[in-house]
Write a protein that holds these residues in place. Structure first.
Motif, mmCIF file in Angstrom:
data_model
loop_
_atom_site.group_PDB
_atom_site.id
_atom_site.type_symbol
_atom_site.label_atom_id
_atom_site.label_comp_id
_atom_site.label_asym_id
_atom_site.label_seq_id
_atom_site.Cartn_x
_atom_site.Cartn_y
_atom_site.Cartn_z
ATOM 1 N N HIS A 86 -18.809 -14.284 35.713
ATOM 2 C CA HIS A 86 -18.764 -13.930 37.137
ATOM 3 C C HIS A 86 -19.184 -12.468 37.333
ATOM 4 C CE1 HIS A 86 -17.217 -17.670 38.577
ATOM 5 N NE2 HIS A 86 -16.007 -17.538 38.077
ATOM 6 N N GLN A 87 -18.686 -11.601 36.472
ATOM 7 C CA GLN A 87 -19.011 -10.175 36.590
ATOM 8 C C GLN A 87 -20.516 -9.946 36.453
ATOM 9 O OE1 GLN A 87 -16.494 -6.721 35.109
ATOM 10 N NE2 GLN A 87 -17.954 -6.901 33.429
ATOM 11 N N SER A 89 -22.858 -11.964 37.155
ATOM 12 C CA SER A 89 -23.600 -12.611 38.252
ATOM 13 C C SER A 89 -23.246 -12.044 39.622
ATOM 14 C CB SER A 89 -23.307 -14.121 38.250
ATOM 15 O OG SER A 89 -23.653 -14.714 37.025
ATOM 16 N N ASN A 90 -22.291 -11.117 39.677
ATOM 17 C CA ASN A 90 -21.728 -10.690 40.953
ATOM 18 C C ASN A 90 -22.772 -10.141 41.925
ATOM 19 O OD1 ASN A 90 -19.719 -9.976 42.883
ATOM 20 N ND2 ASN A 90 -19.824 -7.855 42.145
ATOM 21 N N TYR A 94 -23.916 -14.549 45.388
ATOM 22 C CA TYR A 94 -23.142 -15.283 44.382
ATOM 23 C C TYR A 94 -21.708 -15.478 44.847
ATOM 24 C CZ TYR A 94 -21.062 -16.481 39.863
ATOM 25 O OH TYR A 94 -20.388 -17.116 38.846
ATOM 26 N N TYR A 95 -21.131 -14.445 45.468
ATOM 27 C CA TYR A 95 -19.754 -14.522 45.978
ATOM 28 C C TYR A 95 -19.600 -15.702 46.936
ATOM 29 C CZ TYR A 95 -15.571 -13.254 48.675
ATOM 30 O OH TYR A 95 -14.348 -13.278 49.308
ATOM 31 N N VAL A 98 -19.727 -19.084 45.166
ATOM 32 C CA VAL A 98 -18.474 -19.433 44.483
ATOM 33 C C VAL A 98 -17.376 -19.729 45.501
ATOM 34 C CG1 VAL A 98 -16.676 -18.561 42.923
ATOM 35 C CG2 VAL A 98 -19.089 -18.120 42.411
ATOM 36 N N GLU A 114 -11.414 -22.639 35.121
ATOM 37 C CA GLU A 114 -12.494 -22.272 36.047
ATOM 38 C C GLU A 114 -11.939 -21.908 37.418
ATOM 39 O OE1 GLU A 114 -16.202 -24.975 34.314
ATOM 40 O OE2 GLU A 114 -14.667 -25.927 35.578
ATOM 41 N N ARG A 118 -12.250 -18.256 39.233
ATOM 42 C CA ARG A 118 -12.756 -18.139 40.603
ATOM 43 C C ARG A 118 -11.778 -17.365 41.470
ATOM 44 N NH1 ARG A 118 -11.483 -21.190 45.307
ATOM 45 N NH2 ARG A 118 -13.162 -21.202 46.879
ATOM 46 N N TYR A 121 -11.851 -13.688 40.510
ATOM 47 C CA TYR A 121 -13.138 -13.107 40.905
ATOM 48 C C TYR A 121 -13.192 -12.860 42.413
ATOM 49 C CZ TYR A 121 -18.016 -12.933 42.348
ATOM 50 O OH TYR A 121 -19.196 -12.575 42.956
#
Length: 285
Positions: A86-87, A89-90, A94-95, A98, A114, A118, A121
């Motif tokens: 996640h980090q 892809s942030n 992306y936020y 998700v 997962e 989520r 994140y």
């Protein structure tokens, strides 16, 4: 009760109404002996993670939150791996991708690990670290646009995992009353419910669950406070210092203290000022 504390054992999520700043006062008014510790409105966990008592039971109505605690306890390595993804892809795009998992049916297909990744994140990258849901139970917090959000706090996650296992912390997800049914004389309960509003401002309550906590719920909590007292259970309650709370707990006036806390008291993020809160005990202080 004395325990050797690990300073890295601290909250791994941001939480509205967190108690970190009140820890000195809470510590000051703890009962002298504690057999078992219960925190049925655990939220971000600032209190129980600071105390690090053995024989601890935590509960919250928010299932995504309690799942995160369980995953930190049982699957911290896998959790950290996914958080790193996640980090890497942030971004704003992306936020929202998700975040949409609870709208497009994807969330129900995800593993508990997962889902926990989520949750953490979104908590670390969402605006103001809020957890807020709409009437359909969907997270509706916008992207926070932080420069370097601490999405993977590996040291803290691992330290919390060790503590949760070492102390065999019991984690429940449900109504707070159910989590307190096993309390016995000599146990200690810390109650940190959604606060009674200090004004009619709708921002006084943060909708982090779909169950409202109005005056009827405050009255129900007072009944449970009395029931625990009758059983010989030591109880401490935090709440706002408003007429409703003072009237409900007038029988405990001699063991009530007023403390100052810095809170957001309106929708303006600059509206942080010190407000009066109460700590109400059913034991001598």
């Amino acid at each position: 009760m004395t325990t050797r504390k690990n300073p890295l054992v601290k909250p791994f999520v941001k939480w509205a109404g967190g108690k970190r700043q009140l820890l000195p006062e809470i510590n000051q008014y703890l009962p002298k002996t504690i057999k078992r510790y219960f925190e049925p409105f655990v939220g971000g966990g600032a209190v129980f993670l600071n105390m690090q008592f053995p024989n601890t039971t935590i509960n919250d109505f928010n299932g995504e939150l309690t799942n995160a605690y369980a995953v930190v306890k049982d699957n911290v390595d896998e959790l950290i791996t996914i958080l790193m993804q996640h980090q890497n892809s942030n971004s704003s795009e992306y936020y929202y991708q998700v975040r949409s998992w609870d709208r497009d049916g994807q969330l129900s297909q995800k593993t508990n690990i997962e889902r926990a990744a989520r949750f953490i994140y979104l908590n670390k990258t969402g605006f103001n670290g809020l957890f807020r849901v709409n009437s359909q139970g969907q997270i509706n917090v916008p992207y926070g646009r932080y420069k370097n959000p601490a999405i993977v706090n590996e040291e803290v996650l691992r330290a919390v995992s060790v503590y949760l296992n070492k102390s065999n912390v019991k984690i429940y997800n449900g109504d707070y009353e159910d989590a307190l049914k096993q309390c016995k004389p000599g146990d200690f309960v810390y109650l940190d419910p959604p606060y009674a509003p200090i004004s009619d401002d709708k921002q006084s309550f943060v909708g982090y669950t779909l169950n409202g906590f109005g005056s009827n719920e405050q009255e129900r909590l007072k009944t449970i406070f009395d029931d625990l007292s009758a059983k010989g259970v030591n109880v401490m309650l935090s709440n706002s210092s408003v007429p409703l709370i003072h009237e409900l707990y007038k029988d405990y006036m001699d063991t009530t203290v007023i403390v100052k806390a810095k809170r957001n008291i309106n929708s303006n993020g600059n509206g942080r000022e010190k407000v009066d809160e109460v700590l109400i005990m059913n034991y001598k202080i």
